[in-house]
Design a protein around this motif. Sequence first.
Motif, PDB file in Angstrom:
ATOM      1  N   TYR A   9       0.698   4.139  -2.920  1.00 45.76           N
ATOM      2  CA  TYR A   9       0.452   5.543  -2.572  1.00 45.76           C
ATOM      3  C   TYR A   9       1.424   6.452  -3.317  1.00 45.76           C
ATOM      4  CZ  TYR A   9      -0.099   9.780   0.255  1.00 45.76           C
ATOM      5  OH  TYR A   9      -0.320  11.074   0.655  1.00 45.76           O
TER       6      TYR A   9
ATOM      7  N   LYS B 231       0.810  -1.220   0.000  1.00 54.03           N
ATOM      8  CA  LYS B 231       0.000   0.000   0.000  1.00 54.03           C
ATOM      9  C   LYS B 231       0.842   1.268   0.000  1.00 54.03           C
ATOM     10  CE  LYS B 231      -0.654   0.041   5.065  1.00 54.03           C
ATOM     11  NZ  LYS B 231      -1.671  -0.018   6.149  1.00 54.03           N
ATOM     12  N   TYR B 232       2.072   1.174   0.473  1.00 49.64           N
ATOM     13  CA  TYR B 232       2.931   2.356   0.508  1.00 49.64           C
ATOM     14  C   TYR B 232       3.480   2.681  -0.884  1.00 49.64           C
ATOM     15  CZ  TYR B 232       2.565   1.255   5.439  1.00 49.64           C
ATOM     16  OH  TYR B 232       2.072   0.959   6.692  1.00 49.64           O
ATOM     17  N   THR B 233       3.903   1.668  -1.628  1.00 51.19           N
ATOM     18  CA  THR B 233       4.362   1.918  -2.995  1.00 51.19           C
ATOM     19  C   THR B 233       3.198   2.368  -3.879  1.00 51.19           C
ATOM     20  OG1 THR B 233       4.106  -0.439  -3.552  1.00 51.19           O
ATOM     21  CG2 THR B 233       6.278   0.296  -2.816  1.00 51.19           C
TER      22      THR B 233
ATOM     23  N   VAL C  25       2.356  13.827   5.514  1.00 55.76           N
ATOM     24  CA  VAL C  25       3.024  12.713   4.826  1.00 55.76           C
ATOM     25  C   VAL C  25       3.999  13.279   3.792  1.00 55.76           C
ATOM     26  CG1 VAL C  25       2.743  10.678   3.363  1.00 55.76           C
ATOM     27  CG2 VAL C  25       1.028  11.197   5.114  1.00 55.76           C
TER      28      VAL C  25
ATOM     29  N   ARG D 222      11.055   1.769   0.887  1.00 57.97           N
ATOM     30  CA  ARG D 222      11.008   0.570   0.048  1.00 57.97           C
ATOM     31  C   ARG D 222      12.105   0.713  -0.997  1.00 57.97           C
ATOM     32  NH1 ARG D 222       8.498  -0.476   3.819  1.00 57.97           N
ATOM     33  NH2 ARG D 222       6.351  -1.275   4.002  1.00 57.97           N
TER      34      ARG D 222
ATOM     35  N   PHE E 242       8.489   4.405   6.224  1.00 60.51           N
ATOM     36  CA  PHE E 242       8.306   3.190   5.432  1.00 60.51           C
ATOM     37  C   PHE E 242       9.107   3.266   4.126  1.00 60.51           C
ATOM     38  CE2 PHE E 242       4.511   3.974   7.979  1.00 60.51           C
ATOM     39  CZ  PHE E 242       4.381   2.771   8.670  1.00 60.51           C
TER      40      PHE E 242
ATOM     41  N   LEU F 159       7.166   8.207   3.341  1.00 60.94           N
ATOM     42  CA  LEU F 159       7.075   7.066   2.434  1.00 60.94           C
ATOM     43  C   LEU F 159       8.088   7.262   1.321  1.00 60.94           C
ATOM     44  CD1 LEU F 159       3.171   6.877   2.046  1.00 60.94           C
ATOM     45  CD2 LEU F 159       4.581   6.007   3.909  1.00 60.94           C
TER      46      LEU F 159
ATOM     47  N   ALA G 253       4.492  11.012   8.697  1.00 58.60           N
ATOM     48  CA  ALA G 253       4.966   9.788   8.062  1.00 58.60           C
ATOM     49  C   ALA G 253       5.820  10.124   6.850  1.00 58.60           C
ATOM     50  CB  ALA G 253       3.792   8.903   7.641  1.00 58.60           C
TER      51      ALA G 253
ATOM     52  N   HIS H  52       6.260  12.034   0.605  1.00 59.63           N
ATOM     53  CA  HIS H  52       6.439  10.887  -0.287  1.00 59.63           C
ATOM     54  C   HIS H  52       7.512  11.224  -1.319  1.00 59.63           C
ATOM     55  CE1 HIS H  52       4.119  13.011  -3.434  1.00 59.63           C
ATOM     56  NE2 HIS H  52       3.296  13.367  -2.456  1.00 59.63           N
TER      57      HIS H  52
END
Length: 370
Positions: free
Chosen positions: A85, A81-83, A120, A183, A181, A153, A151, A122
Amino acid sequence: MQTDVNELEQLSQKDKERLALTGLDLEMTNRCGSFFQIDQDVVHTSCAAEGIEILPIAVALEKYDWVSDYCWKAVPKDKDKYTEYVAKQEMPQGVVVIAHEGARSETPLQACLFLRQEKVQHVHNIVIAREGSEIHLISGCASSAQKEHGAHLGVTEIYVGKNAKVTSTMIHNWSPGISVFPRSMAIVEEGGIFLSNYVCMQPVKKIQMYPTARLAGKGAVGRFSSIVVGTPGSHLDLGSRAILGAEGTSAELITRAITTGGTIISRGHVLGETDKTRGHIECKGLILKDGIIHAIPEIEGHLTGTELSHEAAVGKIARHEIEYLMSRGLNEEEATATIIRGFLDVKISGLPEVLQKQIDDAIDKAESGF
C-alpha cells in the motif's frame, strides 16, 4: 527550513499535550532538528546540526540521486499488504535523515507523525548514518484527541554505516480506535551500533510490528528495548528480531510488558548465522488485571560458535513484596505503584537524559490509571 505556521497554530492545547508525551518539543529547546507531518502534509522541517539533514522524502529523492539506492532495499515492497500500500502511493510522504560522514549531533533530532483527520496515514522513512556519524532520532507518533478511528502505515529503513551509531526511539500515543502497522528494518555495518527503543503506554486498538536488525558487519551491535502497557480493548502484537550475520556481532532484546486488561503478544527472535556471535532475549510481563501476555522467545543457532539465550516470566505482583513495603510505611496503593515503577524502570542505553525524563513522566502518568 519549512514551516506552516497556520497548521501549528491550529493545534489544540490538548493535542499539544498529547504530542509532548511522544517527545515532541515544539520550542526546539533540546532538539537540533525537526520534522513534523500532519496527516499527509509536511508542516515543518529544520536542522541546525552541521553535516546532518532532515528532508521530506520527495525532496531528498530530488536533491540526491543516490537516495533512491536506499529505497526499498531493507524493507521489500512486497513484504505484505501494508508495504505494498505504501509503495504504490504516487506522492510518498515521510522523512529522510542523512548524517554525513563523521557528523555527530549533540542533541536529538525529532520526527513527529500526527494523525488528525485522514482515515489512513502512510509514510516511508529512511535514516542514513554514514561512516563515523552518530545521531539520536526521537519518533513521536500520535493521533488527535478527537480522532476516533483510523490507521497508520509506516515503513522505516535504517542504514548504519561503518563505526556509526543510531539511537532510534519511538513513542506511541494513539487513541482507542486507531490501528497501527509499522514495518522497519535496520542494516548495521562493521563496528556500527543500533539502539532501538519503543514506548507505548496509552490506549490503542491494535499495533502489529516486528522490527528487525541485520548485523551485517564485523563487530556490529544491536539492542531493542520496549516498554508497553496493554489497556482494556488493546491488542498489541509486538516483537523484535536480530540477525547475527557477521563475526563478533551481538544483540539484546529486552521487553517489559504490563496488561491492565488488554492483550500483549511479545515476540523475540535472535538468529546466529555466524561464529563468535552472541544474543539474548528477555521478556518480563506483569498482569495487573485479567488480560493476556503471551511471550514467544526464539533463539536459532546455525553454528557451534554462536551463544544464544533467553528468559521469560509472566505473573502478578507478589503479595509479600507489597506487604514488605507496607511494613516500611507505605499504604497498599503506594506500595503497588512503587513496584510497578521499579518493573518499568528500564534505563534505556544511549537515551538522552531529557528523553529519559519524559519517559519517567509518562510512567508517572500511566501509574495513575493502574
